[in-house]
Design a protein around this motif. Structure first.
Motif, PDB file in Angstrom:
ATOM      1  N   THR A 247       4.412  -9.849  -5.913  1.00 24.57           N
ATOM      2  CA  THR A 247       3.485  -8.737  -6.104  1.00 24.57           C
ATOM      3  C   THR A 247       2.342  -8.868  -5.110  1.00 24.57           C
ATOM      4  O   THR A 247       1.934  -9.970  -4.763  1.00 24.57           O
ATOM      5  CB  THR A 247       2.926  -8.690  -7.538  1.00 24.57           C
ATOM      6  OG1 THR A 247       2.215  -9.894  -7.791  1.00 24.57           O
ATOM      7  CG2 THR A 247       4.028  -8.507  -8.553  1.00 24.57           C
ATOM      8  N   LYS A 248       1.883  -7.724  -4.660  1.00 21.77           N
ATOM      9  CA  LYS A 248       0.797  -7.711  -3.688  1.00 21.77           C
ATOM     10  C   LYS A 248      -0.132  -6.554  -4.008  1.00 21.77           C
ATOM     11  O   LYS A 248       0.325  -5.455  -4.276  1.00 21.77           O
ATOM     12  CB  LYS A 248       1.377  -7.570  -2.287  1.00 21.77           C
ATOM     13  CG  LYS A 248       0.349  -7.631  -1.192  1.00 21.77           C
ATOM     14  CD  LYS A 248       1.012  -7.880   0.143  1.00 21.77           C
ATOM     15  CE  LYS A 248       0.026  -7.896   1.280  1.00 21.77           C
ATOM     16  NZ  LYS A 248      -0.990  -8.921   1.183  1.00 21.77           N
ATOM     17  N   ARG A 249      -1.431  -6.802  -3.986  1.00 18.54           N
ATOM     18  CA  ARG A 249      -2.457  -5.765  -4.155  1.00 18.54           C
ATOM     19  C   ARG A 249      -2.857  -5.305  -2.774  1.00 18.54           C
ATOM     20  O   ARG A 249      -3.088  -6.128  -1.881  1.00 18.54           O
ATOM     21  CB  ARG A 249      -3.653  -6.343  -4.915  1.00 18.54           C
ATOM     22  CG  ARG A 249      -4.869  -5.448  -4.955  1.00 18.54           C
ATOM     23  CD  ARG A 249      -4.609  -4.229  -5.825  1.00 18.54           C
ATOM     24  NE  ARG A 249      -5.809  -3.578  -6.274  1.00 18.54           N
ATOM     25  CZ  ARG A 249      -6.397  -2.562  -5.627  1.00 18.54           C
ATOM     26  NH1 ARG A 249      -5.934  -2.139  -4.482  1.00 18.54           N
ATOM     27  NH2 ARG A 249      -7.485  -1.999  -6.143  1.00 18.54           N
ATOM     28  N   SER A 250      -2.938  -3.990  -2.573  1.00 20.63           N
ATOM     29  CA  SER A 250      -3.201  -3.474  -1.246  1.00 20.63           C
ATOM     30  C   SER A 250      -3.889  -2.121  -1.331  1.00 20.63           C
ATOM     31  O   SER A 250      -3.850  -1.454  -2.356  1.00 20.63           O
ATOM     32  CB  SER A 250      -1.865  -3.332  -0.502  1.00 20.63           C
ATOM     33  OG  SER A 250      -2.038  -2.727   0.748  1.00 20.63           O
ATOM     34  N   SER A 251      -4.487  -1.716  -0.225  1.00 26.93           N
ATOM     35  CA  SER A 251      -4.983  -0.356  -0.116  1.00 26.93           C
ATOM     36  C   SER A 251      -4.069   0.474   0.793  1.00 26.93           C
ATOM     37  O   SER A 251      -4.245   1.678   0.918  1.00 26.93           O
ATOM     38  CB  SER A 251      -6.418  -0.337   0.422  1.00 26.93           C
ATOM     39  OG  SER A 251      -6.449  -0.935   1.693  1.00 26.93           O
ATOM     40  N   ASP A 252      -3.092  -0.190   1.415  1.00 27.11           N
ATOM     41  CA  ASP A 252      -2.132   0.493   2.289  1.00 27.11           C
ATOM     42  C   ASP A 252      -0.773  -0.167   2.110  1.00 27.11           C
ATOM     43  O   ASP A 252      -0.486  -1.206   2.698  1.00 27.11           O
ATOM     44  CB  ASP A 252      -2.587   0.407   3.742  1.00 27.11           C
ATOM     45  CG  ASP A 252      -1.636   1.106   4.702  1.00 27.11           C
ATOM     46  OD1 ASP A 252      -0.753   1.863   4.252  1.00 27.11           O
ATOM     47  OD2 ASP A 252      -1.771   0.873   5.919  1.00 27.11           O
ATOM     48  N   SER A 253       0.066   0.439   1.299  1.00 29.59           N
ATOM     49  CA  SER A 253       1.350  -0.179   0.976  1.00 29.59           C
ATOM     50  C   SER A 253       2.267  -0.305   2.186  1.00 29.59           C
ATOM     51  O   SER A 253       3.032  -1.257   2.282  1.00 29.59           O
ATOM     52  CB  SER A 253       2.048   0.583  -0.154  1.00 29.59           C
ATOM     53  OG  SER A 253       2.256   1.926   0.202  1.00 29.59           O
ATOM     54  N   VAL A 254       2.185   0.615   3.143  1.00 28.80           N
ATOM     55  CA  VAL A 254       3.055   0.530   4.323  1.00 28.80           C
ATOM     56  C   VAL A 254       2.704  -0.702   5.150  1.00 28.80           C
ATOM     57  O   VAL A 254       3.592  -1.456   5.557  1.00 28.80           O
ATOM     58  CB  VAL A 254       2.971   1.819   5.171  1.00 28.80           C
ATOM     59  CG1 VAL A 254       3.822   1.697   6.416  1.00 28.80           C
ATOM     60  CG2 VAL A 254       3.406   3.029   4.343  1.00 28.80           C
ATOM     61  N   SER A 255       1.415  -0.935   5.378  1.00 30.63           N
ATOM     62  CA  SER A 255       1.005  -2.132   6.127  1.00 30.63           C
ATOM     63  C   SER A 255       1.393  -3.399   5.382  1.00 30.63           C
ATOM     64  O   SER A 255       1.861  -4.366   5.990  1.00 30.63           O
ATOM     65  CB  SER A 255      -0.504  -2.122   6.368  1.00 30.63           C
ATOM     66  OG  SER A 255      -0.867  -1.035   7.172  1.00 30.63           O
ATOM     67  N   SER A 256       1.214  -3.399   4.074  1.00 33.61           N
ATOM     68  CA  SER A 256       1.580  -4.572   3.282  1.00 33.61           C
ATOM     69  C   SER A 256       3.082  -4.800   3.303  1.00 33.61           C
ATOM     70  O   SER A 256       3.545  -5.936   3.391  1.00 33.61           O
ATOM     71  CB  SER A 256       1.101  -4.411   1.845  1.00 33.61           C
ATOM     72  OG  SER A 256      -0.303  -4.372   1.824  1.00 33.61           O
ATOM     73  N   LEU A 257       3.842  -3.738   3.231  1.00 37.52           N
ATOM     74  CA  LEU A 257       5.293  -3.868   3.300  1.00 37.52           C
ATOM     75  C   LEU A 257       5.715  -4.430   4.656  1.00 37.52           C
ATOM     76  O   LEU A 257       6.570  -5.321   4.731  1.00 37.52           O
ATOM     77  CB  LEU A 257       5.940  -2.503   3.058  1.00 37.52           C
ATOM     78  CG  LEU A 257       7.443  -2.478   2.901  1.00 37.52           C
ATOM     79  CD1 LEU A 257       7.894  -3.346   1.742  1.00 37.52           C
ATOM     80  CD2 LEU A 257       7.913  -1.043   2.705  1.00 37.52           C
TER      81      LEU A 257
END
Length: 192
Positions: free
Chosen positions: A89-99
């Motif tokens: 799991t990852k908390r992010s403000s930009d899921s594409v960058s996190s992916l």
């Protein structure tokens, strides 16, 4: 549950074609999950959930929704562990960058996810496919929620239906039946 990508290691060296990331979003289940089934068929799997509530616009989840999400993620992680892998799991403000970070940190060559149909998700999914494909990643998305995709059901003039009764009559007369529910995988080869 592993939080963030710091604990993520490269996909198994034996998997010369790389591993697959299965990106869980609202489909927090191992049963009848076409993206997970595709990932398992392709080889080793890295299961990922990225929580980016800011991307939901005015629909930021409330306290009860967050409680439900936590319980659902715990259950999904438990289900995945019983099959041989875990949920990242990852908390992010930009899921594409996190992916993209997870893709790069694991060496994954494929990303699978199930369709979402709301306008914000459609834009994000289109961007995800563009960004990942530009990096040489194979991206496939699947119908996991609907009997038929919205673009498969039209009136005789090729237009969307305006009444449910006409829409339902068309569904009942479709030349093919919707897919049967998928069984959960018997085992998942972990990509981490």
């Amino acid at each position: 549950m592993i939080r963030g990508v710091a604990g993520v290691v490269l996909c198994s060296r034996e998997m010369s074609s790389g591993c697959s990331i299965v990106w869980f979003r609202r489909d927090l289940r191992v049963e009848d999950n076409p993206a997970l089934s595709a990932g398992v068929r392709a080889g080793s799997v890295v299961a990922v959930f990225i929580w980016a509530p800011e991307e939901e616009g005015h629909y930021y989840p409330g306290r009860v929704s967050r409680w439900w999400l936590k319980q659902s993620l715990t259950h999904l992680d438990s289900s995945l562990r019983s099959l041989g892998t875990c949920l990242i799991t990852k908390r992010s403000s930009d899921s594409v960058s996190s992916l993209l970070e997870v893709v790069k940190s694991t060496g994954a060559t494929r990303v699978f996810f199930n369709h979402l149909y709301d306008p914000l998700s459609l834009v994000r999914d289109h961007r995800s496919k563009e960004v990942l494909t530009a990096q040489g990643i194979v991206v496939r998305s699947f119908n996991a929620d609907l009997l038929y995709e919205p673009w498969e059901i039209h009136d005789p003039n090729g237009q969307p239906f305006t009444t449910f009764a006409a829409f339902w009559d068309r569904c009942l007369s479709m030349p093919y039946d919707p897919s049967a529910p998928l069984l959960p995988p018997k085992r998942i080869v972990s990509g981490i």
